[in-house]
Design an enzyme around this catalytic site. Structure first.
Site, PDB file in Angstrom:
ATOM      1  N   GLY A 134     -16.793  46.872  15.899  1.00  0.00           N
ATOM      2  CA  GLY A 134     -15.815  45.808  15.423  1.00  0.00           C
ATOM      3  C   GLY A 134     -16.223  44.982  14.245  1.00  0.00           C
ATOM      4  CB  CYS A 135     -14.755  43.305  11.530  1.00  0.00           C
ATOM      5  SG  CYS A 135     -13.410  42.142  12.542  1.00  0.00           S
TER       6      CYS A 135
END
Length: 340
Positions: free
Chosen positions: A145-146
């Site tokens: 994920g970011c």
């Protein structure tokens, strides 16, 4: 190599198109979505005219496998776990940008509030933070994920060397509006974001267990982190400001050497003498890291910045593709950030 994208109309899907267009070893052969079927992608997004004029197709796993060599999933959570089943059964390579294959089933269901992927599917996937995971020859990649990418890259050198009290970690992470996804919500409505600063999912963000899972690989004493997420009134970018208590005082030079030793051969991680700024990474796959030590409190502040759509999503997915195939990991990337 021929590839397809499922979930083309979201921000990450569109960013994949931009990056793959400059990749000399990859050809994008099909794009798929649940709406706008039969419409050219460039008729919806005119900036792609003459760049990607592919028609959007409905999802058909058999057709994708007949025409492509790998499929990217740039879909919302809960979608890839179902649509990827045919590819997994056929041993057909998948890179999943969503969160569906990052976590054990019970943890996924707790944090995502959705049914998890089947265990047989989860067992196939490798969680691949590109700077630390050997994915050469792998076929199923769970892209980080970011927020997780920015935080893990900021903290892993310290955790790996066991230099901090791991249960002292506090992260204040801020994201541009694209990080909230394309579906409009109250928190992402223009009038609520413009000239405003909004904290959301405090203590509840689904990337928290992902970060704990990966940091815990290097220090089993880690049990939790304090993690907040906020929206900035900008389109792109993540800044993760991480506060950690050192086990013993360290000079800035000593800290710098620890990071340099781990990331010396990692072309997308840059250590900055000054504290990082968002616009220095926008449009690029770079993660810039800087830090400052406070000898009064014995707290080290580590700041990392990434473009949430590139290093935090599509860019890292292409970086992982390069590493899977044994290519130069910078293949296909513009190495200069857009800056403005």
């Amino acid at each position: 190599m021929k590839v397809s994208i499922v979930g083309i109309t979201g921000y990450s899907g569109l960013e994949l198109v931009r990056i793959l267009n400059g990749h000399q070893k990859v050809e994008l052969v099909s794009v798929h979505a649940t709406k706008e079927i039969g419409t050219k992608l460039s008729d919806i997004y005119s900036y792609l005219k003459g760049i990607c004029d592919l028609e959007i197709q409905s999802f058909d796993s058999q057709k994708i496998m007949a025409t492509a060599d790998l499929v990217f999933f740039a879909t919302p959570s809960g979608v890839a776990k179902e649509l990827a089943k045919d590819f997994i059964a056929a041993d057909f390579p998948v890179i999943d940008i969503s969160g569906d294959h990052r976590l054990p089933a019970a943890i996924y269901e707790k944090w995502y509030k959705k049914a998890a992927a089947e265990q047989a599917s989860l067992d196939k996937f490798t969680y691949a933070l590109a700077e630390l995971t050997d994915v050469k020859g792998k076929k199923f990649i769970a892209n980080p994920g970011c927020y997780a990418t920015a935080t893990e890259l900021a903290l892993l050198p310290l955790v790996k060397e066991k230099l901090i009290d791991v249960n002292s970690i506090i992260v204040d992470a801020k994201s541009g509006l694209t990080g909230a996804g394309k579906v409009l919500s109250e928190s992402s409505h223009f009038v609520n974001v413009h000239d405003n600063y909004v904290t959301y999912k405090l203590n509840r963000h689904q990337h928290i267990p992902e970060i704990v899972q990966e940091l815990k690989r290097f220090d089993n004493n880690l049990e939790h982190i304090q993690f907040s997420t906020s929206l900035l009134p900008v389109n792109r970018g993540i800044m993760a400001t991480c506060y950690v208590t050192l086990k013993k005082p360290l000079s800035n030079e000593a800290v710098s050497k620890i990071y340099q030793d781990l990331y010396a051969d990692k072309p997308f991680v840059r250590l900055q003498q000054d504290l990082p700024e968002l616009h220095n990474v926008i449009g690029s796959n770079f993660c810039d890291i800087g830090f400052a030590y406070n000898p009064v409190t014995n707290v080290l502040t580590v700041i990392s910045v990434i473009d949430n759509l590139v290093k935090g999503a599509a860019g890292q997915a292409v970086q992982n593709l390069n590493l899977m195939m044994g290519w130069d990991e910078t293949e296909g990337f513009p190495m200069t950030p857009s800056y403005l």
